[in-house]
Design a protein around this motif. Structure first.
Motif, short mmCIF file in Angstrom:
data_model
loop_
_atom_site.label_atom_id
_atom_site.label_comp_id
_atom_site.label_asym_id
_atom_site.label_seq_id
_atom_site.Cartn_x
_atom_site.Cartn_y
_atom_site.Cartn_z
N CYS A 163 -3.54 -5.31 -7.19
CA CYS A 163 -3.67 -4.11 -6.35
C CYS A 163 -5.13 -3.70 -6.20
O CYS A 163 -5.56 -3.26 -5.12
CB CYS A 163 -2.89 -2.95 -6.96
SG CYS A 163 -1.10 -3.05 -6.73
N TYR A 164 -5.91 -3.83 -7.28
CA TYR A 164 -7.28 -3.36 -7.24
C TYR A 164 -8.18 -4.22 -6.36
O TYR A 164 -9.19 -3.73 -5.84
CB TYR A 164 -7.85 -3.27 -8.66
CG TYR A 164 -7.33 -2.08 -9.41
CD1 TYR A 164 -7.72 -0.79 -9.06
CD2 TYR A 164 -6.41 -2.23 -10.45
CE1 TYR A 164 -7.23 0.32 -9.73
CE2 TYR A 164 -5.91 -1.13 -11.13
CZ TYR A 164 -6.33 0.14 -10.77
OH TYR A 164 -5.82 1.24 -11.43
N VAL A 224 1.64 1.93 -3.52
CA VAL A 224 0.47 2.47 -4.21
C VAL A 224 0.38 3.98 -4.04
O VAL A 224 0.12 4.72 -5.00
CB VAL A 224 -0.83 1.80 -3.69
CG1 VAL A 224 -2.07 2.53 -4.19
CG2 VAL A 224 -0.89 0.34 -4.12
N ILE A 271 0.83 -1.20 0.00
CA ILE A 271 0.00 0.00 0.00
C ILE A 271 0.88 1.26 0.00
O ILE A 271 0.52 2.29 -0.58
CB ILE A 271 -0.98 0.00 1.19
CG1 ILE A 271 -2.00 1.11 1.04
CG2 ILE A 271 -0.24 0.10 2.51
CD1 ILE A 271 -2.92 0.97 -0.16
N SER A 326 -2.83 1.61 -14.83
CA SER A 326 -1.98 2.00 -13.72
C SER A 326 -2.67 3.01 -12.82
O SER A 326 -2.60 2.94 -11.60
CB SER A 326 -0.67 2.59 -14.25
OG SER A 326 0.10 1.62 -14.93
N TYR A 340 -6.30 -3.87 -2.38
CA TYR A 340 -6.44 -2.55 -1.78
C TYR A 340 -7.72 -1.86 -2.24
O TYR A 340 -7.77 -0.65 -2.41
CB TYR A 340 -5.22 -1.69 -2.11
CG TYR A 340 -3.90 -2.38 -1.82
CD1 TYR A 340 -3.64 -2.91 -0.55
CD2 TYR A 340 -2.93 -2.51 -2.81
CE1 TYR A 340 -2.45 -3.55 -0.29
CE2 TYR A 340 -1.73 -3.16 -2.54
CZ TYR A 340 -1.49 -3.67 -1.29
OH TYR A 340 -0.30 -4.32 -1.03
N PHE A 358 -8.99 2.04 -3.30
CA PHE A 358 -9.23 2.36 -4.71
C PHE A 358 -10.69 2.67 -5.02
O PHE A 358 -10.98 3.61 -5.79
CB PHE A 358 -8.75 1.21 -5.61
CG PHE A 358 -7.29 1.27 -5.94
CD1 PHE A 358 -6.79 2.26 -6.79
CD2 PHE A 358 -6.41 0.34 -5.42
CE1 PHE A 358 -5.45 2.31 -7.11
CE2 PHE A 358 -5.05 0.39 -5.74
CZ PHE A 358 -4.57 1.38 -6.59
N VAL A 360 -2.30 7.92 -6.60
CA VAL A 360 -2.18 6.48 -6.43
C VAL A 360 -1.93 5.82 -7.77
O VAL A 360 -2.46 6.24 -8.80
CB VAL A 360 -3.44 5.87 -5.77
CG1 VAL A 360 -3.62 6.40 -4.36
CG2 VAL A 360 -4.69 6.13 -6.59
N TYR A 361 -1.12 4.75 -7.77
CA TYR A 361 -0.86 3.95 -8.95
C TYR A 361 -0.87 2.48 -8.56
O TYR A 361 -0.35 2.10 -7.51
CB TYR A 361 0.51 4.28 -9.56
CG TYR A 361 0.56 5.58 -10.32
CD1 TYR A 361 0.18 5.64 -11.66
CD2 TYR A 361 0.98 6.75 -9.71
CE1 TYR A 361 0.23 6.83 -12.37
CE2 TYR A 361 1.04 7.95 -10.40
CZ TYR A 361 0.67 7.99 -11.73
OH TYR A 361 0.70 9.17 -12.43
N ALA A 362 -1.45 1.66 -9.42
CA ALA A 362 -1.45 0.21 -9.21
C ALA A 362 -0.19 -0.38 -9.82
O ALA A 362 0.21 -0.01 -10.93
CB ALA A 362 -2.68 -0.42 -9.86
#
Length: 321
Positions: A58-59, A37, A34, A238, A62, A66, A51-53
């Motif tokens: 990640c989606y 992220v 995290i 992303s 987290y 998101f 924020v970036y994945a």
């Protein structure tokens, strides 16, 4: 719940809104935490998203962070199942007056399923993705050139780690007419672009649709993989601003000086307003870049039709001024 208008200034902001088990986890593919992220927003507080994945997981891992950002940015109360429509014949109208329109552009972003995204991928993964994409793009019969050796100057992407080893593993494909381009391994694995002078939105969108389908078929044939996709979030990107369709349809348009409320009017029409040289540039000589703000929750055709209708409404209003 993450507060509305979240600015990711420090871990103190986001930690209270995430379960402890999410704060301590990392993704299985790229070990993205995290902290990774939110790194861009922490290091560059002027970021509006921050924020970036680093990969597809990640989606889901987290999602508590998101999903509120997705809903707020795209103006949604809930996230429906994503429906795609890449068929230019479904457009119901075109831009009515070509005179003020300098050029038209449609682009989508895509990432390959099963590979880390640029913020999370290793050097070896980046080179592997580049090799796969070069092979797939060879089917489109156009040259692929190396990216400029100069470091990209997007400070938000730099902070996220997207520009590591720049420009290695990156490149640009383009057709002979330079109306169809593909950026490889910039913010996402693929940025697929169709553009031309004038206001023929239908031709630009049709070329984009055919290019997307051709690349997808080539990936399935040569690499046995396709685009990363989620049933609600759509095509995974992303940055969460590009989820859903991943599409930004834009026109460079000249607005008469008398029409001085262009930004407020465009926001009412669901359009983003930029200078003609990009996201942070100012309008020069009455030239604006106008595009769809929303990407998630509607089809590509619906979003492009909203841009067309917005441009027509804007032109009609300015003519009456």
């Amino acid at each position: 719940m993450v507060p509305k208008g979240l600015l990711l200034l420090s871990p103190v902001v986001w930690q209270p809104f995430l379960p402890r088990e999410q704060q301590d986890k990392k993704t299985s593919l790229t070990d993205f935490t995290i902290s990774d992220v939110v790194r861009s927003g922490v290091e560059v507080p002027s970021s509006s998203i921050g924020v970036y994945a680093g990969d597809e997981e990640c989606y889901s891992l987290y999602s508590t962070l998101f999903e509120p950002i997705m809903k707020e940015y795209h103006g949604l109360d809930k996230l429906p199942a994503h429906v795609s429509c890449l068929d230019a014949r479904r457009l119901t109208s075109v831009i009515q007056s070509e005179a003020p329109v300098l050029s038209t552009r449609c682009r989508v972003v895509r990432n390959l399923a099963g590979y880390g995204f640029p913020a999370g991928m290793s050097r070896e993964q980046r080179l592997e993705v580049e090799s796969l994409l070069v092979t797939a793009l060879e089917d489109l019969k156009g040259p692929i050139s190396n990216w400029s050796s100069n470091q990209e100057n997007d400070k938000y992407q730099v902070a996220a780690g997207i520009h590591r080893n720049w420009p290695e593993g990156r490149g640009i494909f383009y057709n002979d007419a330079k109306t169809f381009l593909v950026w490889v391994n910039e913010e996402d694995h693929l940025r697929i672009i169709s553009m031309q002078k004038g206001a023929d939105v239908k031709a630009v969108f049709d070329r984009l649709c055919r290019g997307i389908n051709a690349i997808n078929k080539a990936l399935l044939r040569h690499a046995q993989t396709g685009f990363a996709f989620h049933k609600q979030y759509g095509y995974l990107s992303s940055c969460p601003t590009n989820l859903g369709t991943g599409m930004r349809a834009s026109v460079h348009v000249s607005v008469p000086p008398a029409f001085n409320d262009v930004r407020n009017k465009c926001r009412q029409l669901g359009l983003d307003v930029r200078g003609q040289h990009g996201e942070t540039s100012e309008a020069e000589g009455g030239m604006y870049d106008l595009s769809n703000h929303q990407r998630l929750g509607r089809t590509e055709v619906d979003l492009l039709q909203a841009v067309i209708d917005g441009i027509n409404t804007l032109q009609s209003t300015s003519t009456r001024k």
